[in-house]
Design an enzyme around this catalytic site. Structure first.
Site, PDB file in Angstrom:
ATOM      1  N   PRO A  75      10.299  -6.835  11.056  1.00  8.52           N
ATOM      2  CA  PRO A  75       9.409  -6.246  12.061  1.00  8.52           C
ATOM      3  C   PRO A  75       8.649  -5.045  11.498  1.00  8.52           C
ATOM      4  O   PRO A  75       8.715  -3.926  12.018  1.00  8.52           O
ATOM      5  CB  PRO A  75      10.377  -5.836  13.174  1.00  8.52           C
ATOM      6  N   LYS A  76       7.904  -5.251  10.426  1.00 10.20           N
ATOM      7  CA  LYS A  76       7.249  -4.167   9.701  1.00 10.20           C
ATOM      8  C   LYS A  76       5.892  -3.833  10.309  1.00 10.20           C
ATOM      9  O   LYS A  76       5.105  -4.731  10.619  1.00 10.20           O
ATOM     10  CB  LYS A  76       7.073  -4.542   8.226  1.00 10.20           C
TER      11      LYS A  76
END
Length: 248
Positions: free
Chosen positions: A115-116
């Protein structure tokens, strides 16, 4: 370019100019500052997906400095990792990650489902204190401070934590916006060389932001902190649960 060539080259986007090379990826002198804190069980239940299970209502807030990595280069990252269980196996669910480099953002999202998001995290040494910060644009969202190398940490415990499995939700939408891939992914860090590890008192301040919601998991009290450096390899993942198969 023929159809067979498209399939052969299609490991990342753009097809003819990917943002990152094929893995696996090796990291050298990776510096961690991890502050473990207690939060509310209600907050965790709102973000941890089944079939993962919550043990204690704990969160690990991580600041990570990566000065040298194959394929991804030099960057800094921060985010929240939640201790969980999957079919009795203890591990960690990666809830949020913010970093300052395009290649690991693209690679992390496309390959594993990390989840960057793009932001501006930093780790700096200020006299006797290590300071970690997260800015999203001009807004300060997180500040962590830790004493500098007060007491040697147990290497066995740190290595066990690094070797434990990590879990992610990989989501890739269809062209109509519906989910085409929605999977629980497991990955491991491998070939770990722990160079040093330290504990010290720590403090953590998280502030609300609409696009960097680290304060959604509020800090009730600090449980522990650790500062260490290591060389390691980020292994490729495996799918352990298909949410769309459940739906159908």
């Amino acid at each position: 370019m023929q159809i067979a060539d498209v399939v052969k080259r299609a490991y990342a986007m753009p097809l003819t100019n990917p943002s990152f090379p094929p893995g696996p990826y090796r990291f050298f002198n990776r510096e961690y500052v991890i502050i473990t804190y207690r939060t509310t069980r209600e907050a965790l239940e709102a973000v941890v997906p089944e079939p993962l299970e919550i043990d204690e209502p704990l969160v690990k807030y991580e600041f990570i400095r990566m000065p040298d990595s194959t394929g991804f280069g030099d960057y800094t990252e921060t985010g929240q990792v939640i201790p969980v269980r999957y079919k009795g196996q203890h591990g960690a669910y990666v809830h949020s990650m913010y970093l300052d480099d395009d290649a690991p953002i693209a690679g992390g999202r496309e390959l594993w489902g990390f989840p960057k998001k793009l932001a501006n995290p930093k780790i700096v040494h200020e006299g006797e204190v290590i300071v970690g910060t997260l800015h999203y644009g001009s807004v300060l969202c997180a500040t962590g401070t830790m004493g500098y190398k007060h007491k040697a940490a147990d290497h066995g415990s740190v290595l066990a934590s690094l070797a434990a499995p990590n879990f992610l939700i990989k989501i890739i939408p269809h062209v109509d916006g519906t989910p085409r891939i929605c999977e629980l992914v497991r990955y491991h860090l491998t070939d770990i060389t722990l160079k040093e590890a330290w504990t010290a008192p720590a403090a953590l301040d998280l502030r609300p932001h609409v696009m960097a919601d680290v304060a959604r998991l509020p800090v009730l009290d600090i449980v522990s902190s650790v500062h260490f450096t290591a060389d390691l390899t980020l292994g490729l993942g495996e799918v352990v649960h298909d949410y769309l198969a459940d739906r159908t």
